[in-house]
Design a protein around this motif. Structure first.
Motif, PDB file in Angstrom:
ATOM      1  N   ASP A  63      36.122  35.795  33.374  1.00  0.00           N
ATOM      2  CA  ASP A  63      35.658  36.187  34.708  1.00  0.00           C
ATOM      3  C   ASP A  63      34.490  37.176  34.611  1.00  0.00           C
ATOM      4  O   ASP A  63      33.525  37.094  35.385  1.00  0.00           O
ATOM      5  CB  ASP A  63      36.797  36.813  35.525  1.00  0.00           C
ATOM      6  N   ASP A  85      35.943  42.256  46.071  1.00  0.00           N
ATOM      7  CA  ASP A  85      37.321  42.146  46.555  1.00  0.00           C
ATOM      8  C   ASP A  85      38.052  43.494  46.485  1.00  0.00           C
ATOM      9  O   ASP A  85      37.491  44.503  46.038  1.00  0.00           O
ATOM     10  CB  ASP A  85      38.077  41.034  45.832  1.00  0.00           C
ATOM     11  N   TRP A  89      36.360  43.565  42.133  1.00  0.00           N
ATOM     12  CA  TRP A  89      35.666  42.495  41.413  1.00  0.00           C
ATOM     13  C   TRP A  89      34.617  41.861  42.326  1.00  0.00           C
ATOM     14  O   TRP A  89      34.938  41.421  43.435  1.00  0.00           O
ATOM     15  CB  TRP A  89      36.661  41.444  40.935  1.00  0.00           C
ATOM     16  N   HIS A  91      32.076  39.070  43.840  1.00  0.00           N
ATOM     17  CA  HIS A  91      32.071  37.616  44.011  1.00  0.00           C
ATOM     18  C   HIS A  91      30.688  37.219  44.505  1.00  0.00           C
ATOM     19  O   HIS A  91      30.133  37.853  45.394  1.00  0.00           O
ATOM     20  CB  HIS A  91      33.143  37.178  45.020  1.00  0.00           C
TER      21      HIS A  91
END
Length: 125
Positions: A63, A85, A89, A91
């Protein structure tokens, strides 16, 4: 084509290779080892996550490398940060597909984006 993509073609191969070697030498001096592309992607992913050094699972490392790739290709307008998020993390949203390229061309594009990424970090300091 964006200005960044155009400069990819203006820089001579010798200049490009010199910048790449200087980056790797600096990383080797800092970390004690010369990184490969995957190590640089992981480093950029950790930097973009912004949570410091930690133990990551194999899936989290994948990731992180994906985050790095999206961040790098956001430099040339292919991705944009969509949101972060609840766990912090990032996105990304695909804006324009990355052009198809053979393996050698892909590697050069990635290296160029990595150089631009670290140049921008240096400019911030």
């Amino acid at each position: 084509m964006s200005t960044n993509n155009q400069s990819l073609n203006i820089e001579s191969e010798a200049e490009f290779n010199q910048r790449w070697d200087e980056l790797l030498a600096g990383m080797e001096e800092r970390f004690g080892r010369r990184p490969d592309l995957n190590a640089l992607l992981l480093l950029i992913g950790v930097q973009e996550l912004g949570q410091g050094v930690a133990e990551f699972t194999k899936e989290q490392k994948q990731d992180l490398m994906h985050i790095a790739t999206c961040k790098l290709f956001s430099i040339s307008g292919h991705y944009a940060l969509e949101h972060v998020d609840a766990e912090g993390w990032p996105h990304y949203q695909l804006l324009n597909p990355v052009p198809f390229a053979n393996l050698k061309e892909q590697e050069r594009m990635l290296k160029w984006h990595i150089l631009e990424y670290f140049d921008a970090l240096d400019d911030e300091q």
